[in-house]
Design an enzyme around this catalytic site. Structure first.
Site: not given
Length: 362
Positions: A19, A23, A181, A208, A211, A300
């Site tokens: 993971h 960017d 997102g 995802h 979280e 991450d």
């Protein structure tokens, strides 16, 4: 007597990363260089050290939404094929230098079309960069393999399009799909068509979930969408009760996740920044590791969290007392859970991971 557990020795140990956002892992100097080349003028600082500190401070808000705002700058300078290839090549080099032998790096192609790149041009540029980075790492004596995950942004309506893209490039080392997102207000089931298509194509995907939102997000990701892995998944702890005497009771969902060996892509430093946990000592990774969930450790966003796989392991050593045996367990968990084929996973475990930790344990 085993090798001392310290940051430098941890860097030498083989690690697997599942993971990591492309960017979210740029070198600060690269952000500056690309901004200068492209005419991007929104950066808050014009020197690498100050910029690096700004990213960490801005991301350290306790809010996932604020955390995600920092990506405006990295995405803003990654709008050309050359920029994408450079960032990908440097990511592979940086991960290899940190001892990572296999990584799945993810990004959302739809974010890099502001200057007219097609989705195919974006994927090709990134794949070219990863292959170049692998070559540079090999020349430096480091062996790494990079698999790519293509993300769809859950607040947009392009998940089926991106799922098709992932399937189209799966023979070019695009190993899977993800949605990313903000979780709140954008449940995984908004993307059911994409997940149904991926299942029909025998393609891999992670989601995802758990979280910034709780158990419903995890439940939907698994039971409605069919997620093979959970991105973060920290909120599974909400379905676990610990008595005063230490007795642990798993709820139905937590039991299902553990029994099915559904991998948890846990990102300790990032979870602190987004407010998922208040302190590392409170991170569910301690309990989940003790209960032998399929825990993996991940970065991450290396830029925003100012972290590496080695620094994450070092922090877990300091907080929970984990050593080489636990690090090997996390690493084998991750390799078993990767989206590579079985033979390739087994080869990396037997040829790189186990020999590497054997050297540390003697």
């Amino acid at each position: 007597m085993s090798t001392p557990v310290n940051l430098e020795n941890i860097r030498q140990a083989p690690k697997v990363l599942l993971h990591d956002h492309l960017d979210g892992g740029l070198r600060p100097q690269t952000v500056l260089d690309l901004a200068r080349e492209s005419g991007y003028s929104e950066l808050p600082h014009d020197n690498a050290d100050d910029l690096a500190r700004w990213f960490v401070t801005a991301a350290d808000s306790g809010s996932l939404e604020r955390y995600l705002e920092t990506f405006a700058h990295t995405v803003g300078v990654m709008q050309t094929a050359d920029a994408l290839s450079r960032v990908a090549a440097e990511a592979a080099e940086d991960l290899a230098a940190d001892g990572v032998v296999y990584a799945e790096v993810r990004y959302a192609p739809e974010l890099f079309q502001e200057q007219g790149l097609t989705l195919d041009e974006i994927v090709q540029a990134v794949q070219d960069g990863f292959r170049e980075g692998e070559r540079r790492a090999a020349a430096a004596g480091k062996r790494i393999r990079i698999g790519t995950l293509l993300c769809a942004m859950r607040q947009n309506a392009r998940s089926t399009e991106i799922a098709n893209l992932a399937v189209r490039y799966r023979d070019a080392q695009v190993v899977g799909f993800d949605i990313a997102g903000p979780e709140a207000g954008f449940p995984p089931t908004r993307n059911l068509d994409a997940f149904e298509y991926l299942r029909q194509q025998n393609a891999h995907f992670t989601i995802h979930a758990g979280e910034a939102f709780g158990l419903p997000s995890i439940w939907e990701a698994i039971q409605h969408c069919g997620a093979e892995r959970l991105g973060h998944g920290v909120r599974i702890v909400d379905d676990i009760k610990v008595d005063d005497d230490g007795t642990v009771h798993l709820g139905r969902l937590a039991s299902y996740v553990r029994d099915r060996r559904i991998p948890l892509e846990m990102c300790p430093s990032s979870n602190l920044q987004t407010g998922a946990v208040a302190a590392l000592a409170d991170h569910p990774i301690g309990l989940l590791t003790r209960m032998r969930f399929r825990v993996t450790v991940n970065t991450d966003n290396r830029l925003m969290s100012h972290c590496s796989m080695s620094s994450e392991f070092a922090a877990l050593h300091e907080t929970f007392g984990y050593g080489w045996e636990e690090f090997q367990w996390f690493t084998v968990n991750a390799m078993k859970s990767s989206f590579l084929g079985f033979d390739e996973r087994l080869a990396i475990i037997n040829e790189q991971i186990k020999p590497g930790y054997s050297d540390m344990l003697v």
